[in-house]
Design an enzyme around this catalytic site. Structure first.
Site, PDB file in Angstrom:
ATOM      1  N   ALA A 229       0.823  -1.208   0.000  1.00  0.00           N
ATOM      2  CA  ALA A 229       0.000   0.000   0.000  1.00  0.00           C
ATOM      3  C   ALA A 229       0.856   1.256   0.000  1.00  0.00           C
ATOM      4  O   ALA A 229       1.958   1.292   0.544  1.00  0.00           O
ATOM      5  CB  ALA A 229      -0.920   0.001   1.221  1.00  0.00           C
ATOM      6  N   HIS A 230       0.312   2.320  -0.597  1.00  0.00           N
ATOM      7  CA  HIS A 230       0.944   3.636  -0.549  1.00  0.00           C
ATOM      8  C   HIS A 230       0.907   4.138   0.894  1.00  0.00           C
ATOM      9  O   HIS A 230      -0.071   3.893   1.615  1.00  0.00           O
ATOM     10  CB  HIS A 230       0.184   4.605  -1.460  1.00  0.00           C
ATOM     11  N   PRO A 231       1.950   4.839   1.338  1.00  0.00           N
ATOM     12  CA  PRO A 231       1.993   5.248   2.746  1.00  0.00           C
ATOM     13  C   PRO A 231       0.954   6.289   3.135  1.00  0.00           C
ATOM     14  O   PRO A 231       0.665   6.434   4.335  1.00  0.00           O
ATOM     15  CB  PRO A 231       3.405   5.808   2.915  1.00  0.00           C
ATOM     16  N   SER A 232       0.369   7.011   2.177  1.00  0.00           N
ATOM     17  CA  SER A 232      -0.595   8.040   2.577  1.00  0.00           C
ATOM     18  C   SER A 232      -1.846   8.096   1.709  1.00  0.00           C
ATOM     19  O   SER A 232      -2.862   8.640   2.145  1.00  0.00           O
ATOM     20  CB  SER A 232       0.076   9.427   2.571  1.00  0.00           C
ATOM     21  N   PHE A 236      -4.685   2.730  -2.382  1.00  0.00           N
ATOM     22  CA  PHE A 236      -3.726   2.615  -3.484  1.00  0.00           C
ATOM     23  C   PHE A 236      -2.821   1.449  -3.131  1.00  0.00           C
ATOM     24  O   PHE A 236      -1.800   1.611  -2.453  1.00  0.00           O
ATOM     25  CB  PHE A 236      -2.916   3.900  -3.662  1.00  0.00           C
TER      26      PHE A 236
END
Length: 402
Positions: A229-232, A236
């Site tokens: 996953a995207h960190p923020s 995503f």
């Protein structure tokens, strides 16, 4: 003329990172002359298994098409003399060696400027030519570990992982190619060459980009994210469907709003828990299990069409075979063929570097010392007697000029 057809590069290169950088320059028309050490059988990439036979390997083909080869013993006075004559007629000396080696074998600007004041000496090393690690060998795996990449990669509950590709090597090759071209541009403008001290370490640290900025300025400490996953940005990440995996990404608010319709949860678009980037990030532990359950209800193919219709960023998670067979791969002419005396027709991926509308032409990687006669005769103007004398004095090792 092709974009770099008036550029000549002497490449004291081997294996992956260096040849990867120069192959794109060769595809653009540069004359890349591989200087291969006859004492060790030339570029070690010629012998990389599993698809290797004699001095031919599919590994070597992938990194060395459109280049020329000259066996030259730089440790012998005669071989050094040939090399220095080539420096007089070239734009750059390009190498990928240990950081202390360019100076030891005298291929830095200070060593060569008296021969050609405009020569550009681009050294792609593991750790650079200065600093406490300059004399250490550097390899992609080592740099992925040291540069923080592996700690960022993999499942939170699993061990740190390297990329499936040698991304520090390849990124370093691109950085070296950019540096070399910038150096040649400046040398042609000013008449004075230079050293380009490029390293895999610098590349690995430089590519930390925004996580580094977040850490340096706000104390952010990156952690591995479940399902990549995207960190923020939420959502995503990779999602598991009924029969495989796909990536869905909402990098803009409009994509999230569209996704709520595709998954038949339009009310989530205005749900205060999920309405904005910040809301979804704060409540990711609530939202992601809900999304995972919904996506698991259908196959990958059943999700692809509605996601495409809604123009939401997405992709199936392909294996290599599927990626090479993608219609877009074919449409972009990303598969090329060359003829080879041992393998017949070799298929490989094209360079992603595009300049102008004329498609590049592709020639197989050279056999070791294959271009000796042309380089020694046409480029340097040596006659048969001079070449025989150089050979007798060990300039070409045990490989006689063709």
């Amino acid at each position: 003329m092709r974009p770099l057809e008036d550029v000549r590069i002497l490449a004291v290169e081997q294996y992956g990172a260096g040849p990867f950088g120069s192959v794109h320059l060769a595809d653009l028309g540069a004359e890349v002359i591989k200087i291969e050490d006859p004492r060790v059988g030339g570029d070690v990439g010629r012998y990389v298994p599993p698809y290797a036979e004699g001095e031919d390997s599919l590994f070597f083909e992938a990194f060395n098409r459109n280049k020329s080869s000259l066996s030259l013993d730089l440790a012998s006075p005669a071989g050094r003399a040939v090399f220095e004559d080539l420096v007089r007629t070239s734009d750059a000396v390009y190498s990928n060696l240990r950081g202390d080696v360019p100076a030891k074998i005298r291929i830095t600007y200070d060593d060569l400027a008296h021969l050609n004041p405009a020569i550009v000496c681009c050294s792609l090393t593991g750790f650079g030519m200065t600093g406490p690690r300059a004399s250490e060998p550097g390899y992609d795996y080592v740099l992925q570990a040291l540069g923080g990449w592996m700690e960022l990669t993999g499942d939170p509950d699993g061990p740190p992982s390297k990329s499936g590709l040698s991304m520090v090597d390849y990124s370093g090759g691109f950085v070296a190619a950019i540096s070399l071209l910038a150096g040649i541009h400046a040398a042609r403008r000013d008449g004075i060459g230079m050293d380009c001290d490029v390293s895999l370490y610098d590349t690995a640290i430089g590519m930390l980009t925004y996580p580094a900025a977040w850490h340096l300025n706000a104390g952010f400490r990156p952690t591995r994210m479940r399902h990549s996953a995207h960190p923020s940005l939420v959502p995503f990440q990779a999602f598991e469907a009924k029969d495989g995996w796909l990536v869905v990404g909402c990098a803009k608010e409009k994509f999230w709003q569209r996704l709520t319709v595709v998954i038949e949860r339009p009310e989530w678009a205005s749900d205060p828990r999920f309405a904005t980037f910040a809301d979804r990030d704060r409540n990711r532990d609530v939202l992601l299990p809900l999304l995972e359950a919904i996506i698991a209800e259908r196959t990958v193919a059943e999700w692809l069409e509605p996601l495409r219709t809604a123009s939401i960023p997405h992709a199936p998670i392909n294996d290599v075979a599927a990626a090479l067979a993608e219609p877009h791969t074919i449409a972009r002419d990303l598969l090329v063929e060359t003829d080879h005396p041992r393998y017949g027709v070799i298929r490989q991926v094209a360079s992603p570097v595009r300049v102008g509308s004329e498609p590049p032409t592709y020639r197989r990687a050279p056999q070791r010392n294959e271009d000796a006669a042309r380089i020694l005769g046409e480029v340097l103007g040596y006659g048969a007697t001079a070449i025989s004398d150089l050979a007798a004095r060990g300039a070409f090792g045990d490989v006689a000029p063709a």
